[in-house]
Design an enzyme around this catalytic site. Sequence first.
Site, PDB file in Angstrom:
ATOM      1  CG  HIS A 102     -49.076 -10.185 -46.517  1.00  0.00           C
ATOM      2  ND1 HIS A 102     -47.870 -10.531 -45.957  1.00  0.00           N
ATOM      3  CD2 HIS A 102     -48.803  -9.792 -47.784  1.00  0.00           C
ATOM      4  CE1 HIS A 102     -46.907 -10.355 -46.857  1.00  0.00           C
ATOM      5  NE2 HIS A 102     -47.443  -9.903 -47.974  1.00  0.00           N
ATOM      6  CG  ASP A 120     -51.384  -5.764 -42.947  1.00  0.00           C
ATOM      7  OD1 ASP A 120     -50.893  -4.727 -43.446  1.00  0.00           O
ATOM      8  OD2 ASP A 120     -51.126  -6.907 -43.378  1.00  0.00           O
ATOM      9  CD  GLN A 149     -51.137  -3.637 -50.757  1.00  0.00           C
ATOM     10  OE1 GLN A 149     -51.227  -2.643 -51.484  1.00  0.00           O
ATOM     11  NE2 GLN A 149     -50.103  -4.464 -50.840  1.00  0.00           N
ATOM     12  CE  LYS A 154     -46.382  -3.707 -49.216  1.00  0.00           C
ATOM     13  NZ  LYS A 154     -46.086  -4.557 -50.357  1.00  0.00           N
ATOM     14  CB  CYS A 203     -47.391 -12.987 -48.940  1.00  0.00           C
ATOM     15  SG  CYS A 203     -45.691 -12.852 -49.425  1.00  0.00           S
TER      16      CYS A 203
HETATM   17  C1  LIG Z   1     -51.524  -6.584 -46.851  1.00  0.00           C
HETATM   18  C2  LIG Z   1     -50.040  -6.677 -46.660  1.00  0.00           C
HETATM   19  N1  LIG Z   1     -49.552  -6.865 -45.439  1.00  0.00           N
HETATM   20  C3  LIG Z   1     -48.237  -6.940 -45.203  1.00  0.00           C
HETATM   21  C4  LIG Z   1     -47.335  -6.845 -46.223  1.00  0.00           C
HETATM   22  C5  LIG Z   1     -45.877  -6.949 -45.928  1.00  0.00           C
HETATM   23  O1  LIG Z   1     -45.224  -5.758 -46.251  1.00  0.00           O
HETATM   24  P1  LIG Z   1     -43.642  -5.681 -46.130  1.00  0.00           P
HETATM   25  O2  LIG Z   1     -43.112  -6.703 -47.082  1.00  0.00           O
HETATM   26  O3  LIG Z   1     -43.310  -4.288 -46.553  1.00  0.00           O
HETATM   27  O4  LIG Z   1     -43.301  -5.978 -44.731  1.00  0.00           O
HETATM   28  C6  LIG Z   1     -47.792  -6.667 -47.539  1.00  0.00           C
HETATM   29  C7  LIG Z   1     -46.838  -6.613 -48.670  1.00  0.00           C
HETATM   30  O5  LIG Z   1     -47.129  -6.980 -49.766  1.00  0.00           O
HETATM   31  C8  LIG Z   1     -49.184  -6.570 -47.760  1.00  0.00           C
HETATM   32  O6  LIG Z   1     -49.682  -6.393 -48.982  1.00  0.00           O
END
Ligand SMILES: Cc1ncc(COP(=O)(O)O)c(C=O)c1O
Length: 425
Positions: free
Chosen positions: A141, A218, A221, A244, A383
């Site tokens: 991401h 990370d 998800q 989430k 993203c």
């Molecule tokens: C795999 C992953 N990493 C990081 C993020 C970033 O999350 P946040 O926008 O809550 O910081 C997301 C959000 O969609 C994500 O799906």
Amino acid sequence: MSTQESYPIDVDAIRADFPILDRKVGGDIETPGEGPDDTRPLIYLDNAATTQTPKQVVDSIVDYYYGYNSNVHRGIHHLSQEASVAYEAAHDRVAEFIGAEGREEIVFTKNTTESLNLVAYAWGLAELGPGDTVVLTEMEHHASLVTWQQIAKKTGASVEYIRVDDDGRLDIDHAAELIDDDTEMVSTVHVSNTLGTVAPVAELADLAHEHDAYIFVDGAQSVPTRPVDVGEIDADFLAFSGHKMLGPTGIGVLYGKEHILDSMQPYLYGGEMIRSVTYEDSTWEDLPWKFEAGTPVIEQGIALHAAIDYLDEIGMQNVQAHEELLAEYAYDRLTEFDDVEVYGPPGDERGGLVAFNLDGVHAHDLSSILNDHGVAIRAGDHCTQPLHDKLGVPASTRASFYVYNEKSEIDALVDAVDDARQLFA
Ligand SMILES: Cc1ncc(COP(=O)(O)O)c(C=O)c1O
């Protein structure tokens, strides 16, 4: 609506806790839920972006504001003590949920993005330099990819990417080639928010540790959708977001092994994070407060506690089983169309989401037609722009599932996709 025997969890009972799932959509967006055209039942399949909030979590916020709203750690008055106890208990609850040693290892941030930035700035700026590598995957991401890319530019380190193969699986042999004695950090998404691929994080942690590198997982998800135990995967850092996983926006978690967090300097300075201050110098509070400068996310922490209680009541094994069942069903149904391309590994190997494209139709046009059917999905690059470049498409349409979703909603999605096929034929 649902046939209970076909699900590992009691979806009907869960749905009753989410009033928003009863609303209709389609009317004037300035009068939500009240427009004359609000006729279509909402089918909410945008959970990888943000999940809905059950009454129990909203109640915890109302209880806080009506009952013991106060700043933490600064007052000896009764309300402040109550708020402080609840806020600290939220750290303990998160620690227990992910198998951390204790609250010292749990820093509350704004979201996953801030958790990544905290480590990239507080650890990366101090530790990285020319000749060092940060190893990412091709399916990161932007929260991870852009952050490490920019920190690498500032420090002279380089970034390398572990390949994702044509079937959407992470190439572990390539990982073994890239991770070497120059590697200081391996930062990997656990469950890809675009492909649904589940990265072999424990294997990656072994590879990182064989070369004295750290691993940052990370979990944006994964933590909401499956049991994640930091001890089992031997993560040095793990990040995720409350919004989430049935919690509110505005709270994220950074887990870090205590000895590593201890060795790092603060990321933000100010009140709450100091022990003593003179005009000349300052010393820092104990973990985790050293990394929580200023008035922290009190309400959000308390609500995240309630969200975790809710998920634990369902059981994270059951959440995972439900996610996998829906993802496989969606994958099977969408791949029935020969003009629909679904990205990522086969249906039985993925997390609870499916990103796809309909031949010759832009993802935004498709999602607009789905919206006309009341189906809320996401269209765009999610993203993961470089990954979409690799897939050879500018965007995709993503349906993502959670504990309150049912197969009938996937049927509605598939019917809407079929309508779009007729329309654009
Ligand atoms: C795999 C992953 N990493 C990081 C993020 C970033 O999350 P946040 O926008 O809550 O910081 C997301 C959000 O969609 C994500 O799906």
